[in-house]
Design an enzyme around this catalytic site. Structure first.
Site, PDB file in Angstrom:
ATOM      1  N   ARG A  87      60.329  -6.744  12.290  1.00 60.11           N
ATOM      2  CA  ARG A  87      58.870  -6.653  12.268  1.00 60.11           C
ATOM      3  C   ARG A  87      58.347  -6.808  10.833  1.00 60.11           C
ATOM      4  NH1 ARG A  87      55.321  -2.643  11.045  1.00 60.11           N
ATOM      5  NH2 ARG A  87      53.259  -2.826  12.032  1.00 60.11           N
ATOM      6  N   GLY A 125      46.242  -2.458  13.431  1.00 56.53           N
ATOM      7  CA  GLY A 125      45.687  -3.533  12.590  1.00 56.53           C
ATOM      8  C   GLY A 125      46.177  -3.498  11.155  1.00 56.53           C
ATOM      9  N   ASN A 259      13.942 -19.194  -8.032  1.00 52.56           N
ATOM     10  CA  ASN A 259      12.942 -20.142  -8.521  1.00 52.56           C
ATOM     11  C   ASN A 259      13.358 -20.654  -9.910  1.00 52.56           C
ATOM     12  OD1 ASN A 259      10.625 -21.061 -10.018  1.00 52.56           O
ATOM     13  ND2 ASN A 259       9.334 -20.235  -8.379  1.00 52.56           N
ATOM     14  N   GLY A 261      11.832 -22.567 -12.042  1.00 54.38           N
ATOM     15  CA  GLY A 261      10.792 -22.470 -13.064  1.00 54.38           C
ATOM     16  C   GLY A 261      10.765 -21.087 -13.690  1.00 54.38           C
ATOM     17  N   ASP A 319       7.774 -10.810  -8.599  1.00 55.81           N
ATOM     18  CA  ASP A 319       6.975 -11.381  -7.526  1.00 55.81           C
ATOM     19  C   ASP A 319       5.645 -11.754  -8.139  1.00 55.81           C
ATOM     20  OD1 ASP A 319       7.167 -12.153  -4.722  1.00 55.81           O
ATOM     21  OD2 ASP A 319       5.330 -11.004  -4.526  1.00 55.81           O
ATOM     22  N   SER A 320       5.289 -13.015  -7.991  1.00 54.78           N
ATOM     23  CA  SER A 320       4.109 -13.496  -8.696  1.00 54.78           C
ATOM     24  C   SER A 320       3.316 -14.408  -7.794  1.00 54.78           C
ATOM     25  CB  SER A 320       4.538 -14.218  -9.972  1.00 54.78           C
ATOM     26  OG  SER A 320       5.589 -15.110  -9.707  1.00 54.78           O
ATOM     27  N   GLY A 403       5.123 -24.680 -10.105  1.00 48.98           N
ATOM     28  CA  GLY A 403       4.146 -24.063  -9.198  1.00 48.98           C
ATOM     29  C   GLY A 403       2.762 -24.678  -9.340  1.00 48.98           C
ATOM     30  N   LYS A 425       3.351 -21.402 -23.346  1.00 45.27           N
ATOM     31  CA  LYS A 425       3.149 -20.688 -22.088  1.00 45.27           C
ATOM     32  C   LYS A 425       3.845 -19.323 -22.116  1.00 45.27           C
ATOM     33  CE  LYS A 425       3.670 -20.645 -17.092  1.00 45.27           C
ATOM     34  NZ  LYS A 425       4.374 -21.117 -15.909  1.00 45.27           N
ATOM     35  N   HIS A 430       1.366 -14.494 -17.722  1.00 47.86           N
ATOM     36  CA  HIS A 430       1.454 -13.263 -16.948  1.00 47.86           C
ATOM     37  C   HIS A 430       2.875 -12.707 -16.972  1.00 47.86           C
ATOM     38  CE1 HIS A 430       2.305 -16.830 -14.740  1.00 47.86           C
ATOM     39  NE2 HIS A 430       2.633 -16.240 -13.608  1.00 47.86           N
TER      40      HIS A 430
HETATM   41  O1  LIG Z   1       3.916 -19.184 -14.010  1.00 45.15           O
HETATM   42  C1  LIG Z   1       3.623 -19.741 -12.941  1.00 45.15           C
HETATM   43  N1  LIG Z   1       3.222 -21.004 -12.912  1.00 45.15           N
HETATM   44  C2  LIG Z   1       2.948 -21.625 -11.769  1.00 45.15           C
HETATM   45  N2  LIG Z   1       3.045 -21.068 -10.557  1.00 45.15           N
HETATM   46  C3  LIG Z   1       3.447 -19.791 -10.539  1.00 45.15           C
HETATM   47  C4  LIG Z   1       3.752 -19.078 -11.694  1.00 45.15           C
HETATM   48  N3  LIG Z   1       4.125 -17.848 -11.359  1.00 45.15           N
HETATM   49  C5  LIG Z   1       4.077 -17.796 -10.030  1.00 45.15           C
HETATM   50  N4  LIG Z   1       3.648 -18.971  -9.532  1.00 45.15           N
HETATM   51  C6  LIG Z   1       3.527 -19.326  -8.123  1.00 45.15           C
HETATM   52  C7  LIG Z   1       4.725 -20.150  -7.736  1.00 45.15           C
HETATM   53  C8  LIG Z   1       5.074 -19.688  -6.376  1.00 45.15           C
HETATM   54  O2  LIG Z   1       4.367 -20.483  -5.446  1.00 45.15           O
HETATM   55  C9  LIG Z   1       4.556 -18.263  -6.301  1.00 45.15           C
HETATM   56  C10 LIG Z   1       5.624 -17.239  -6.588  1.00 45.15           C
HETATM   57  O3  LIG Z   1       6.155 -16.755  -5.391  1.00 45.15           O
HETATM   58  P1  LIG Z   1       7.413 -15.769  -5.457  1.00 45.15           P
HETATM   59  O4  LIG Z   1       7.781 -15.294  -4.126  1.00 45.15           O
HETATM   60  O5  LIG Z   1       7.165 -14.740  -6.509  1.00 45.15           O
HETATM   61  O6  LIG Z   1       8.559 -16.712  -6.053  1.00 45.15           O
HETATM   62  P2  LIG Z   1       9.546 -17.750  -5.343  1.00 45.15           P
HETATM   63  O7  LIG Z   1       9.587 -17.527  -3.875  1.00 45.15           O
HETATM   64  O8  LIG Z   1       9.244 -19.095  -5.831  1.00 45.15           O
HETATM   65  O9  LIG Z   1      10.950 -17.317  -5.974  1.00 45.15           O
HETATM   66  P3  LIG Z   1      11.708 -15.875  -5.823  1.00 45.15           P
HETATM   67  O10 LIG Z   1      11.000 -15.079  -4.771  1.00 45.15           O
HETATM   68  O11 LIG Z   1      13.106 -16.222  -5.480  1.00 45.15           O
HETATM   69  O12 LIG Z   1      11.601 -15.229  -7.182  1.00 45.15           O
HETATM   70  O13 LIG Z   1       3.555 -18.163  -7.328  1.00 45.15           O
HETATM   71 MG   LIG Z   2       9.666 -15.671  -3.065  1.00 47.47          MG
END
Ligand SMILES: O=c1nc[nH]c2c1ncn2[C@H]1C[C@H](O)[C@@H](COP(=O)(O)OP(=O)(O)OP(=O)(O)O)O1
Ligand SMILES: [Mg+2]
EC number: 3.6.1.66
Length: 444
Positions: A87, A125, A259, A261, A319-320, A403, A425, A430
């Site tokens: 075994r 197992g 993202n 960017g 989150d932006s 964006g 920038k 922000h």
């Molecule tokens: O500096 C910026 N310059 C241009 N556009 C921007 C900026 N900052 C946020 N944004 C816009 C892009 C996106 O349409 C949304 C973020 O959405 P948000 O869910 O936070 O990000 P996301 O889904 O692209 O990537 P993740 O969640 O993986 O971080 O706002």
């Molecule tokens: Mg997102």
């Protein structure tokens, strides 16, 4: 009740994989499936067995053993008996064979990895737990070889895990049998599979019983789902152990974003502070976190806290979004998904222009908002935010940024965000303001 421990038919026992539990081994793992516990230790040796010497290729082998009191009554050690049982022999060959199926031995060079699988406690197992744990131990040993630059290219071709499935006397197909179920089972099967869903080995027997093709399909289906869960677990523990090593060496922040960017902006801003930035783009195995929150803060918390819990280390999330006054604050937290779930900057910008058709310049005021959450396991998260005022243009201008940048006109700069250089920038955005606010509070 279907199973004596009240599990459902396709439910694994509680599985834990603890890494680097031994001081001297190149890779070690204590793997637990319910009451089954196996210690797996991987050793690297700079030599290979005779039959492949001089061929430039490596070797992986395994030894398996049960401790005397791994079982309810004491079993004499095989070393005392002076004989390795059939075994044991069969199991250690299965483990070695399975590992060699997913590791490119030529990339390993002329060296061996020997994995010792010692069963501390047996409750069914043990061979499948050994394979699942041995794979992680080998991966850890290989990570060590790569970190020391002894091997350049990762020889691991795919993930590997194993699980048992079977048919109980009730006729029910079940996943991950414990000992009590195993002794009574009519059919007993061990599956070894890869991360890409391919089979390495199927050992299946009717114990004085037979099984149908349909039952076989059910067993394979349960086994496959169990193996997927195990491989997700392996990925998680390997990632954590890798991060613990690298973050000890370097000043590194993990940002829970996909993202590009944002990633670029964070990298530039943090570089000035002496940090390197990693994002989820560097760790494709980490899950996508659904943004189900109703505020920027809730979403940033979800992203940061979920990932921090997995990697067991500090994680920052952003989150932006864009807040447009004439649209009563829309798209706001929905900025990324403004034009639909398939996230496209171009579609979002087109929709924004469309929604603002006929709105006069002075009524097109807007701001970018960024909330950052820094999460660490077992700590209160830090929350900060920053904003940048602007107006929404009528035609896109500028090539930089991401964006909504080409539509976001910043009166104080007399340019859109996409016409600013990256540096410009990052001085006023922000995101930069939020990071600045974080700096005062974040001691690292
Ligand atoms: O500096 C910026 N310059 C241009 N556009 C921007 C900026 N900052 C946020 N944004 C816009 C892009 C996106 O349409 C949304 C973020 O959405 P948000 O869910 O936070 O990000 P996301 O889904 O692209 O990537 P993740 O969640 O993986 O971080 O706002
Ligand atoms: Mg997102």
């Amino acid at each position: 009740m279907l199973r004596h421990d009240s599990r459902s038919e396709n439910q694994l026992r509680n599985v834990e994989i603890e890494t680097n539990v031994m001081k001297y081994s190149e890779g070690s793992v204590l793997i637990t499936f319910g009451d089954t516990k196996v210690l797996c230790s991987a050793t690297v040796e700079e030599r290979v067995p005779k039959f492949i010497r001089g061929k430039g290729t490596g070797w992986i082998a395994a030894e398996y053993q049960m401790l005397p009191r791994a079982t309810q009554t004491r079993n004499m050690r095989e070393s005392t008996k002076g004989k390795v049982s059939g075994r044991t022999m069969e199991i250690q060959r299965l483990i070695g064979r399975s590992l060699r199926a997913v590791i490119d031995l030529t990339l390993l060079g002329e060296r061996s990895i020997i994995v010792d699988c010692d069963v501390l406690q047996a409750d069914g197992g043990t061979r499948t737990a050994s394979i699942t744990g041995a794979f992680v131990a080998v991966q850890l040993a290989i990570q060590e070889l790569m970190r020391k630059n002894i091997i350049k290219k990762n020889p691991v071709k795919d993930y590997l895990a194993a699980i048992s499935v079977g048919i109980l006397p009730s006729g029910e197909c079940v996943l991950d049998l414990d000992y009590k179920e195993d002794v009574a089972a009519l059919v007993d099967m061990n599956l070894v599979m890869t991360g890409s869903g391919r089979f390495v080995e199927i050992q299946g027997t009717g114990e004085e019983a037979t099984f149908s093709g349909e039952e076989l399909n059910t067993l394979l289906f349960y086994g496959k789902s169990g193996i997927e869960t195990l491989i997700a677990k392996q990925k998680e523990v390997l990632l954590v152990s890798k991060r613990q090593e690298t973050s000890q060496e370097k000043k590194e922040v993990l940002i829970a974003t996909r993202n590009k960017g944002k990633a670029k902006e964070f990298a530039a801003i943090f570089a000035e502070k002496g940090f390197t930035v990693k994002t989820l783009l560097d760790y494709p195995d980490l899950p996508d976190v659904e943004e189900t929150g109703k505020t920027f803060e809730e979403n940033a918390r979800l992203k940061a806290e979920t990932i921090a819990q997995i990697v067991q280390g500090p994680v920052l999330a952003d989150d932006s979004g864009l807040i447009v006054d004439a649209l009563l604050g829309q798209p706001g937290i929905y900025s990324a998904r403004f034009a639909g779930p398939n996230k496209s900057d171009a579609a979002n910008n087109a929709k924004l222009l469309h929604e603002l058709t006929g709105i006069a310049t002075e009524k097109r005021t807007a701001r970018y908002h960024c909330t950052l959450v820094l999460a660490e396991p077992n700590k209160e998260s830090l929350v900060v935010s920053g904003e940048l005022e602007g107006t929404i243009g009528t035609i896109p201008q500028g090539e930089n940024g991401f964006g909504y940048d080409s539509l976001f006109y910043i009166p104080s700069e007399k340019k859109t965000a996409a016409e600013l250089s990256e540096d410009q920038k990052n001085r006023i955005s922000h995101r930069a303001k939020a990071i600045e606010a974080l700096r005062g509070q974040w001691k690292s």
